[in-house]
Design a protein around this motif. Structure first.
Motif, PDB file in Angstrom:
ATOM      1  N   TRP A  36      23.203  43.035  26.474  1.00 36.51           N
ATOM      2  CA  TRP A  36      22.177  42.532  27.378  1.00 36.51           C
ATOM      3  C   TRP A  36      22.756  42.205  28.752  1.00 36.51           C
ATOM      4  O   TRP A  36      22.091  42.370  29.765  1.00 36.51           O
ATOM      5  N   PHE A  37      23.992  41.742  28.783  1.00 35.63           N
ATOM      6  CA  PHE A  37      24.576  41.324  30.062  1.00 35.63           C
ATOM      7  C   PHE A  37      25.535  42.344  30.672  1.00 35.63           C
ATOM      8  O   PHE A  37      26.094  42.103  31.737  1.00 35.63           O
ATOM      9  N   MET A  38      25.710  43.488  30.018  1.00 32.48           N
ATOM     10  CA  MET A  38      26.584  44.532  30.558  1.00 32.48           C
ATOM     11  C   MET A  38      26.163  44.988  31.960  1.00 32.48           C
ATOM     12  O   MET A  38      27.026  45.160  32.829  1.00 32.48           O
ATOM     13  N   PRO A  39      24.864  45.175  32.260  1.00 36.75           N
ATOM     14  CA  PRO A  39      24.515  45.548  33.645  1.00 36.75           C
ATOM     15  C   PRO A  39      24.993  44.517  34.663  1.00 36.75           C
ATOM     16  O   PRO A  39      25.438  44.879  35.756  1.00 36.75           O
ATOM     17  N   TRP A  40      24.949  43.248  34.314  1.00 36.71           N
ATOM     18  CA  TRP A  40      25.366  42.207  35.258  1.00 36.71           C
ATOM     19  C   TRP A  40      26.877  42.127  35.381  1.00 36.71           C
ATOM     20  O   TRP A  40      27.398  41.762  36.435  1.00 36.71           O
ATOM     21  N   ILE A  41      27.581  42.507  34.335  1.00 34.92           N
ATOM     22  CA  ILE A  41      29.041  42.599  34.428  1.00 34.92           C
ATOM     23  C   ILE A  41      29.416  43.718  35.394  1.00 34.92           C
ATOM     24  O   ILE A  41      30.308  43.567  36.230  1.00 34.92           O
ATOM     25  N   ILE A  42      28.704  44.841  35.299  1.00 34.92           N
ATOM     26  CA  ILE A  42      28.938  45.975  36.198  1.00 34.92           C
ATOM     27  C   ILE A  42      28.644  45.564  37.642  1.00 34.92           C
ATOM     28  O   ILE A  42      29.436  45.819  38.554  1.00 34.92           O
ATOM     29  N   VAL A  43      27.516  44.901  37.870  1.00 35.04           N
ATOM     30  CA  VAL A  43      27.132  44.478  39.221  1.00 35.04           C
ATOM     31  C   VAL A  43      28.106  43.432  39.760  1.00 35.04           C
ATOM     32  O   VAL A  43      28.493  43.483  40.934  1.00 35.04           O
ATOM     33  N   CYS A  44      28.519  42.496  38.925  1.00 33.26           N
ATOM     34  CA  CYS A  44      29.490  41.483  39.380  1.00 33.26           C
ATOM     35  C   CYS A  44      30.809  42.133  39.770  1.00 33.26           C
ATOM     36  O   CYS A  44      31.449  41.716  40.742  1.00 33.26           O
ATOM     37  N   GLY A  45      31.227  43.146  39.037  1.00 37.55           N
ATOM     38  CA  GLY A  45      32.429  43.889  39.410  1.00 37.55           C
ATOM     39  C   GLY A  45      32.292  44.516  40.783  1.00 37.55           C
ATOM     40  O   GLY A  45      33.226  44.498  41.594  1.00 37.55           O
ATOM     41  N   MET A  46      31.103  45.073  41.071  1.00 41.42           N
ATOM     42  CA  MET A  46      30.865  45.661  42.387  1.00 41.42           C
ATOM     43  C   MET A  46      30.897  44.591  43.472  1.00 41.42           C
ATOM     44  O   MET A  46      31.496  44.794  44.528  1.00 41.42           O
ATOM     45  N   VAL A  47      30.263  43.462  43.227  1.00 41.99           N
ATOM     46  CA  VAL A  47      30.223  42.391  44.224  1.00 41.99           C
ATOM     47  C   VAL A  47      31.635  41.902  44.545  1.00 41.99           C
ATOM     48  O   VAL A  47      31.996  41.725  45.713  1.00 41.99           O
ATOM     49  N   VAL A  48      32.451  41.728  43.527  1.00 38.60           N
ATOM     50  CA  VAL A  48      33.842  41.297  43.755  1.00 38.60           C
ATOM     51  C   VAL A  48      34.602  42.352  44.548  1.00 38.60           C
ATOM     52  O   VAL A  48      35.296  42.040  45.519  1.00 38.60           O
ATOM     53  N   ALA A  49      34.464  43.616  44.153  1.00 37.77           N
ATOM     54  CA  ALA A  49      35.180  44.698  44.842  1.00 37.77           C
ATOM     55  C   ALA A  49      34.769  44.799  46.304  1.00 37.77           C
ATOM     56  O   ALA A  49      35.621  44.918  47.192  1.00 37.77           O
ATOM     57  N   VAL A  50      33.476  44.731  46.580  1.00 39.11           N
ATOM     58  CA  VAL A  50      32.996  44.828  47.961  1.00 39.11           C
ATOM     59  C   VAL A  50      33.403  43.596  48.758  1.00 39.11           C
ATOM     60  O   VAL A  50      33.792  43.692  49.923  1.00 39.11           O
ATOM     61  N   SER A  51      33.341  42.433  48.137  1.00 40.95           N
ATOM     62  CA  SER A  51      33.738  41.195  48.829  1.00 40.95           C
ATOM     63  C   SER A  51      35.202  41.220  49.244  1.00 40.95           C
ATOM     64  O   SER A  51      35.568  40.710  50.301  1.00 40.95           O
ATOM     65  N   LEU A  52      36.052  41.807  48.418  1.00 38.15           N
ATOM     66  CA  LEU A  52      37.475  41.896  48.723  1.00 38.15           C
ATOM     67  C   LEU A  52      37.830  43.165  49.505  1.00 38.15           C
ATOM     68  O   LEU A  52      39.005  43.404  49.771  1.00 38.15           O
ATOM     69  N   ASP A  53      36.826  43.988  49.834  1.00 34.20           N
ATOM     70  CA  ASP A  53      36.991  45.218  50.604  1.00 34.20           C
ATOM     71  C   ASP A  53      37.867  46.254  49.898  1.00 34.20           C
ATOM     72  O   ASP A  53      38.511  47.075  50.537  1.00 34.20           O
ATOM     73  N   TRP A  54      37.900  46.232  48.580  1.00 31.73           N
ATOM     74  CA  TRP A  54      38.705  47.180  47.824  1.00 31.73           C
ATOM     75  C   TRP A  54      38.253  48.627  48.002  1.00 31.73           C
ATOM     76  O   TRP A  54      39.116  49.503  48.104  1.00 31.73           O
ATOM     77  N   PRO A  55      36.945  48.928  48.020  1.00 30.02           N
ATOM     78  CA  PRO A  55      36.574  50.337  48.175  1.00 30.02           C
ATOM     79  C   PRO A  55      37.151  50.947  49.460  1.00 30.02           C
ATOM     80  O   PRO A  55      37.708  52.049  49.432  1.00 30.02           O
ATOM     81  N   PHE A  56      37.041  50.215  50.564  1.00 28.17           N
ATOM     82  CA  PHE A  56      37.581  50.743  51.822  1.00 28.17           C
ATOM     83  C   PHE A  56      39.097  50.847  51.766  1.00 28.17           C
ATOM     84  O   PHE A  56      39.674  51.855  52.154  1.00 28.17           O
ATOM     85  N   ARG A  57      39.748  49.809  51.305  1.00 32.24           N
ATOM     86  CA  ARG A  57      41.221  49.797  51.281  1.00 32.24           C
ATOM     87  C   ARG A  57      41.780  50.944  50.443  1.00 32.24           C
ATOM     88  O   ARG A  57      42.752  51.588  50.842  1.00 32.24           O
TER      89      ARG A  57
END
Length: 185
Positions: free
Chosen positions: A71-92
């Motif tokens: 039930w919470f797997m979609p939110w785990i996926i979204v939280c992972g994205m939020v953390v990655a974007v917040s830390l600018d990992w995709p760009f880096r």
């Protein structure tokens, strides 16, 4: 069906939406399309998940308690994205993987002294416009699929910056700068 935990179709939709968002977050600047994608596609997927969760709670609350992870797997996926974007990992990550190709392209453009209008794949960045800049540098626009923007990179080993249509210029690393120009929207 609505009272069952999210299956492969919904988890795949969340995962694909997050992958597109991460790709767009890896550009030199955050694209307006990234924000719209997150709002509209994320909003739609959130609505679908919420309807399913409410129906499941009404019909059988134990079904949610016994399968919390699904039930919470979609939110785990979204939280992972939020953390990655917040830390600018995709760009880096994308920039680090492309830096050697970006340097080679920038040096070639700077040596030519011309404007290049043809499209090139430079590392992980598609570019369709490049120009030599004063002081032996180069500037080129990133042309990611589905994005219409005038953002890109400036490579300036001498530290001279183009000043004509650049709205924002941010230092990245060494002689690299991210620039954003006016998109004429």
């Amino acid at each position: 069906m609505l009272d069952k935990p999210p299956g492969w179709p919904l988890l795949t939709a969340f995962s694909l939406a997050v992958l597109v968002a991460l790709w767009w977050a890896s550009g030199p600047y955050v694209y307006a399309e990234f924000v719209l994608w997150v709002l509209f596609i994320g909003g739609f997927l959130t609505f679908v998940w919420t309807v399913r969760a409410v129906v499941a709670l009404i019909r059988d609350a134990d079904a949610i308690r016994h399968r919390k992870l699904r039930w919470f797997m979609p939110w785990i996926i979204v939280c992972g994205m939020v953390v990655a974007v917040s830390l600018d990992w995709p760009f880096r990550v994308r920039f680090a993987l492309s830096e050697s190709a970006l340097i080679a392209h920038a040096q070639a453009v700077a040596r030519s002294g011309d404007v290049w209008m043809e499209c090139h794949q430079v590392g992980l960045y598609p570019t369709c416009w490049s120009e030599a800049t004063p002081g032996g540098g180069a500037r080129f626009r990133v042309s990611d699929p589905g994005i219409r923007t005038s953002a890109g990179f400036v490579w300036s080993p001498a530290g001279q910056m183009p000043e004509d249509d650049v709205e924002s210029l941010d230092p990245l690393t060494g002689p690299w700068y991210a620039y954003s120009g006016w998109d004429k929207w």
